[in-house]
Write an enzyme that holds these catalytic residues in place. Sequence first.
Site, short mmCIF file in Angstrom:
data_model
loop_
_atom_site.label_atom_id
_atom_site.label_comp_id
_atom_site.label_asym_id
_atom_site.label_seq_id
_atom_site.Cartn_x
_atom_site.Cartn_y
_atom_site.Cartn_z
N GLU A 223 0.81 -1.22 0.00
CA GLU A 223 0.00 0.00 0.00
C GLU A 223 0.84 1.26 0.00
O GLU A 223 0.48 2.26 -0.61
CB GLU A 223 -0.95 -0.01 1.20
CG GLU A 223 -2.19 0.88 1.03
CD GLU A 223 -1.92 2.36 1.26
OE1 GLU A 223 -2.71 3.18 0.77
OE2 GLU A 223 -0.93 2.72 1.94
N ASN B 108 -5.66 11.92 2.35
CA ASN B 108 -5.04 10.63 2.05
C ASN B 108 -3.52 10.75 2.19
O ASN B 108 -3.02 10.95 3.28
CB ASN B 108 -5.47 10.17 0.65
CG ASN B 108 -5.38 8.67 0.50
OD1 ASN B 108 -4.30 8.10 0.45
ND2 ASN B 108 -6.52 8.01 0.44
N ASP C 283 -3.85 8.72 -4.24
CA ASP C 283 -3.67 8.08 -2.95
C ASP C 283 -2.40 8.61 -2.29
O ASP C 283 -2.35 9.75 -1.88
CB ASP C 283 -3.63 6.55 -3.18
CG ASP C 283 -4.05 5.75 -1.97
OD1 ASP C 283 -3.50 6.00 -0.88
OD2 ASP C 283 -4.88 4.83 -2.10
N ASN C 284 -1.37 7.81 -2.22
CA ASN C 284 -0.14 8.22 -1.53
C ASN C 284 0.71 9.16 -2.39
O ASN C 284 0.62 9.17 -3.62
CB ASN C 284 0.68 7.00 -1.14
CG ASN C 284 0.01 6.22 -0.03
OD1 ASN C 284 -0.40 6.79 0.98
ND2 ASN C 284 -0.13 4.92 -0.21
N HIS D 91 -3.66 -0.56 11.75
CA HIS D 91 -5.10 -0.67 12.00
C HIS D 91 -5.46 -2.02 12.64
O HIS D 91 -6.17 -2.82 12.04
CB HIS D 91 -5.89 -0.50 10.70
CG HIS D 91 -5.70 0.81 10.02
ND1 HIS D 91 -6.13 2.00 10.53
CD2 HIS D 91 -5.09 1.11 8.84
CE1 HIS D 91 -5.81 2.99 9.70
NE2 HIS D 91 -5.18 2.47 8.67
N HIS E 175 -0.39 0.40 7.02
CA HIS E 175 -1.00 1.26 6.01
C HIS E 175 0.08 2.26 5.55
O HIS E 175 1.12 1.85 5.04
CB HIS E 175 -2.22 1.95 6.63
CG HIS E 175 -3.15 2.57 5.65
ND1 HIS E 175 -4.36 3.10 6.02
CD2 HIS E 175 -3.06 2.78 4.32
CE1 HIS E 175 -4.98 3.59 4.96
NE2 HIS E 175 -4.20 3.42 3.92
N ASN F 163 -4.69 7.79 7.68
CA ASN F 163 -4.37 7.18 6.39
C ASN F 163 -2.87 7.18 6.14
O ASN F 163 -2.30 6.15 5.80
CB ASN F 163 -5.10 7.92 5.27
CG ASN F 163 -5.05 7.21 3.95
OD1 ASN F 163 -3.97 7.04 3.37
ND2 ASN F 163 -6.19 6.76 3.46
#
Length: 356
Positions: free
Chosen positions: A55, A224, A269-270, A136, A116, A169
């Site tokens: 991820e 994010n 996202d990242n 998480h 994450h 996140n």
Amino acid sequence: MAALKKTLIAAAVAAVAAFFGHAFLKIQRLSLASREMPVKHLKCRYLPNIEYGAEDITILKDGLAFLSTGLHDYLGLPSFSNEPGKMYVLDLLHPKPTPVELQIKGELDLSSFNPHGISVYTNEADDSIYLFVVNHPQQKSQVEIFRFVGEDTLVHLKTVAHPLLISVNDIIAVGPEHFYATNDRYFSSTLHLLTVILSMPWCNIVYYSPEEVREAAGGIQSGNGINISPDKRYIYVSDILDHEVDVFERLDGEQLVYIKSVPVGTLCDNIEVDHMTGDVWLGCHPDATKLSSFDPKDPPGSEIIKIKNIVSDQPVVTLEYGDDGHELMGSTVAAPYEGKLLIGTIFHKALYCALK
């Protein structure tokens, strides 16, 4: 009286139907449903040992890359393994870079480890390396701080949990125990969907240090990825549902001041930053509906975006990689390093690509 009652009921039914119709269209628009998938391939190969997603990926200046793998049971996104997550390290200076699993020592419960977003901080005083990992366990949000020792070992130092860290996140470390974190939801329940439908930008960036924890910036639809410019002056945040990257200036006292937003036209996202050029690289989702309703015959695609001169008046946004999901599904991160590129995903594989 009976006629009035029927009229009120009909009006209520119509209002509910209108609301749900609006909600459906709003979610379709935010998700970029049915968007035409841009295609642009690079010379790539799959990284060995990565089968259930990487991820987030981040790379040190010496070419050492860290990967968080095995994220599952998060926001209803697909996952194909319920095994605990793992951390990997990869040397990009090796002729055949291969991810090596990191051994984790300390009191951390590895049976519920669910990594994450990640960030690395190097203490210039003694060159010690600290790895920060969003975790998480049991669908909670906390941050684990490790020290990287030897070639393949992480020593767990601390777990950070706080009421302001609602649904973390990603993070960017700015000290041995100091970081900024993004919250991608204001509510951890289904009320989050209501805030999305009603366009309530209630998500935020939280600053954490052992001395204080506070909101550093707000007004974000869904925070994010987060990262920092090479000169440490600017913080970049991907507001994934607004399809843009927000730029904040970092002032004395760890204050963040909003500067601008750069539209990217996709759900990013990242964020990773090229340490040499300062270019911003983003792993993105071209159509989020294909993530939530996973169909192997029509898989979610992958899209990698680069932004040059992001702080200038004329930033340049370009597509660097695009695939319809048959090579790579659900890209979340793109980490560049001197002509090479690592691309990670939520639940699929990871790619090692040549940019030159």
